[in-house]
Design a protein around this motif. Structure first.
Motif: not given
Ligand SMILES: *Cc1c(COP(=O)(O)O)cnc(C)c1O
Length: 360
Positions: A41-43, A68, A146, A148-149, A170, A175
């Motif tokens: 996951s992104g986390t 987030f 980060d 993720a987006q 992520s 996304k």
């Molecule tokens: C979605 C998101 C995450 C976490 O990603 P997951 O795959 O849902 O764990 C982290 N940081 C930001 C800014 C996000 O939008």
């Protein structure tokens, strides 16, 4: 897509295997990073990066308050202390002047060791990495992007997920490039960080998985998701990223006289994870959201509660007025439907309904 998934099923290489290597190579090549390590996951990708930076209790990690929850959560998971930084009211990204203020304050208080800056590419727009890397160098800090987006965004010709010492993304379905479940990835140009993360994401493996040289985690991407992502990346490269930018540009044309539309600074390119407008106040936003919903138009509020006001962070006892721009944005933002396949007819309907709501 069916063929890609069935290939994994008939090979029965469900965990790791050739699809993972192929996916990692393709994603590393696309962003222009030396290494890509796929994970769950992104986390987890953020957590793996903080572990590679050896972030520990007593360390301060700077993170925007308007993001987030996961961006800040991982800091506390490592036992370190998040220091919340305010954001720019126009780009929604980390305010570099406030970042330097918070670094200075942390040094002056003398209780925590400044270690990492987590900069978020919010809504698809890369953060101001030139200024952020400059501050990181000045104070001897690591930068964690980060993304993720942010996957697909650029500054000049340089792609998102290459701006940090380590960068993450992520593949959560919402996304810019989503898989069919949870997924994420870590990117870096540094061989030692890549080796460390490769080990950490498979139980701290050494020469093989039953030789464990450090405490790690189980955070592998599964091979069916890797197969899905290889198909999705092809579409993203060939047309989805261009098409979602056309949708965003058209929103801005239709709405810039009506509401505050998102701004992309000169030389930046967004991957439009979200198209987020700002309304004058909370009451107007509630009315607009209700009117859109009555016409079956879904919207979302990213994010209603900034990090410095989250219950989970009550223990930090931060000062009341820590991040005023994040507070103001939380009351004004509204994200409209956006994806590469939004038709102009649907987009016209969304904009007309929004305008009608504001005029009534
Ligand atoms: C979605 C998101 C995450 C976490 O990603 P997951 O795959 O849902 O764990 C982290 N940081 C930001 C800014 C996000 O939008």
């Amino acid at each position: 897509m069916d063929q890609a998934i069935m290939e994994v099923v008939s090979s029965s290489a469900f965990v790791m295997g050739p699809k993972i290597k192929e996916m990692e190579a393709s994603f590393a090549e696309y962003v222009g990073a030396k290494h890509c390590i796929a994970c769950n996951s992104g986390t987890d990708a953020l957590l793996l990066a903080l572990k590679a930076f050896r972030v520990n209790p007593g360390d301060a990690v700077f993170v925007p308050s308007f993001t987030f929850f996961a961006s800040a959560e991982v800091i506390a998971m490592q036992g370190a202390t998040p220091v919340f930084v305010d954001v720019d009211p126009v780009t929604f990204n980390m305010d570099v002047a406030d970042l330097e203020r918070k670094i200075d304050q942390t040094i002056r208080k003398g209780k925590l060791t400044p270690k990492v800056i987590i900069a978020v590419d919010l809504f698809g727009l890369p953060a101001d990495f030139k200024a952020i890397r400059h501050l990181a160098e000045k104070y001897g800090l690591f930068v964690l992007e980060d993304g993720a987006q942010g996957f697909g965004g650029r500054i000049g010709q340089q792609k998102a997920c290459t701006f940090g010492h380590i960068s993450t993304t992520s593949f959560f379905p919402a996304k810019p490039v989503g898989c069919y479940g949870d997924g994420g990835a870590v990117f870096t140009d540094y061989d030692d960080f890549a080796d460390m993360i490769e080990s950490l994401h498979i139980h701290g493996k050494g020469s093989d998985r039953y030789d464990n040289v450090r405490i790690g985690m189980n955070s592998r991407l599964d091979s069916i998701q890797a197969a899905v992502l290889l198909v999705k990346l092809k579409a993203f490269k060939e047309y989805e990223l261009t098409d979602v930018n056309k949708v965003a540009d058209r929103y801005t044309q239709l709405l810039h006289d009506v509401v505050q539309t998102p701004m992309v600074p000169e030389g930046f390119y967004s991957s439009w994870a979200q198209y987020t407008i700002q309304l004058p106040d909370k009451e107007t936003r509630a009315k607009v959201q209700a009117d859109l919903k009555a016409s079956d138009i879904p919207t979302a509020i990213y994010y209603p509660i900034p990090m410095h006001r989250q219950t989970a962070f009550d223990y930090l006892n931060v000062e009341e007025n820590l991040c005023p721009v994040s507070d103001a944005l939380a009351d004004k933002v509204l994200s409209l439907p956006i994806h590469p396949y939004l038709t102009t007819a649907d987009q016209d309907l969304i904009c007309e309904t929004l305008k009608k709501s504001l005029n009534n």
